[in-house]
Design an enzyme around this catalytic site. Structure first.
Site, PDB file in Angstrom:
ATOM      1  N   ASP A   1      25.948  30.967  44.240  1.00 27.08           N
ATOM      2  CA  ASP A   1      27.035  31.884  44.550  1.00 27.08           C
ATOM      3  C   ASP A   1      27.117  33.058  43.580  1.00 27.08           C
ATOM      4  OD1 ASP A   1      28.019  30.371  46.748  1.00 27.08           O
ATOM      5  OD2 ASP A   1      28.804  28.913  45.320  1.00 27.08           O
TER       6      ASP A   1
ATOM      7  N   GLU B   1      32.912  25.815  56.463  1.00 25.22           N
ATOM      8  CA  GLU B   1      32.337  25.202  55.269  1.00 25.22           C
ATOM      9  C   GLU B   1      33.459  25.130  54.235  1.00 25.22           C
ATOM     10  OE1 GLU B   1      28.925  27.115  53.665  1.00 25.22           O
ATOM     11  OE2 GLU B   1      27.838  27.142  55.556  1.00 25.22           O
TER      12      GLU B   1
END
Length: 268
Positions: free
Chosen positions: A57, A46
């Site tokens: 995140d 990714e």
């Protein structure tokens, strides 16, 4: 993407998927780390496009993204990284949020990602209905890119079915309710979510968020088509200042995960 996951399944195991943001610690350094991941057993990378508001995140990846943005990382660097990952022998997908794609131009982004050899795009803050309206569905079809959507433990039956049906390449099943980097993946809850997804689609299901050790990866590999690890790789870059030490740490972590996953046989 489908070939990579199918090959792993044919060997009776899950695939190892690793995430790193482009530009941390530098663009060249991040690409070298991605290549090291592939050398040590990561089969899908990714490639993260840094964004100023990475809602999914946690602090580890947020720190790396901040450094990347301050260092001048821009969208074309992502395509450079995708080319490198593909040349190294792994499948490459881009992971970002919708705003950078929209600002770059949806068709332009899709065309350049496909030209670089990318397989698809993960956009956590985009749902299938908005993808249809925004032009992403049409663009991904035009350039034969996978649309990888996320499902969570709180997804209703209807939402889960709609999301899984719209996904192509794989469905991203979140192992926890929270952000990346916490190491708190719940194997039991994630397994239940994977089972729910498989009642509505034959598309492979890969599990991420909170996976930070070989033991966690092995448990998830016992029932998922792929295991996704991100913050653990970023942490290896943060904790080592010497470029050679960084690559050594990334290779070692990838090798540990790959071995753990190989030893966990996936039920037929």
């Amino acid at each position: 993407m489908s070939r990579t996951l199918s090959a792993a399944r044919a060997q009776g195991r899950a695939a190892l998927i690793g995430y790193l943001p482009v530009g941390f610690p530098t663009v060249a350094g991040s690409i070298a780390a991605m290549e090291a991941m592939v050398e040590a057993g990561v089969e899908v990378v990714e490639v993260g496009l840094p964004y100023s508001d990475p809602a999914m995140d946690g602090p580890v990846i947020q720190h790396a993204v901040d450094v990347a943005l301050a260092g001048g990382t821009v969208t074309p660097h992502v395509f450079e990284a995708v080319e490198a990952v593909t040349a190294a022998g792994a499948a490459a997908v881009c992971m970002t949020y919708w705003n950078p794609v929209e600002r770059y131009g949806v068709d332009r982004f899709a065309e350049e990602l496909a030209t670089a050899g990318g397989c698809g795009l993960i956009i956590p803050d985009l749902i299938p209905e908005e993808a249809d309206r925004s032009g992403w569905t049409a663009a991904s079809d035009a350039y034969q890119l996978d649309r990888i959507y996320l499902v969570a433990q709180t997804s209703t039956a209807g939402r889960l079915a709609r999301t899984a049906t719209a996904s192509r390449g794989f469905v991203y099943a979140a192992a926890l309710m929270g952000v990346t980097g916490t190491g708190g993946a719940s194997a039991e809850a994630a397994q239940a979510l994977v089972s729910r997804v498989r009642t509505v689609t034959d598309t492979p299901v890969c599990v991420g968020l909170g996976v930070s050790t070989g033991a966690q990866a092995a448990r998830i590999a016992g029932y998922a088509d792929g295991v996704i690890v991100g913050a653990g790789f970023v942490r290896r870059l943060i904790d080592n200042e010497d470029p050679g030490a960084r690559l050594h740490a990334v290779r070692g972590f990838a090798g540990e995960l790959a071995t753990s996953i190989r030893d966990a046989r996936v039920p037929a």
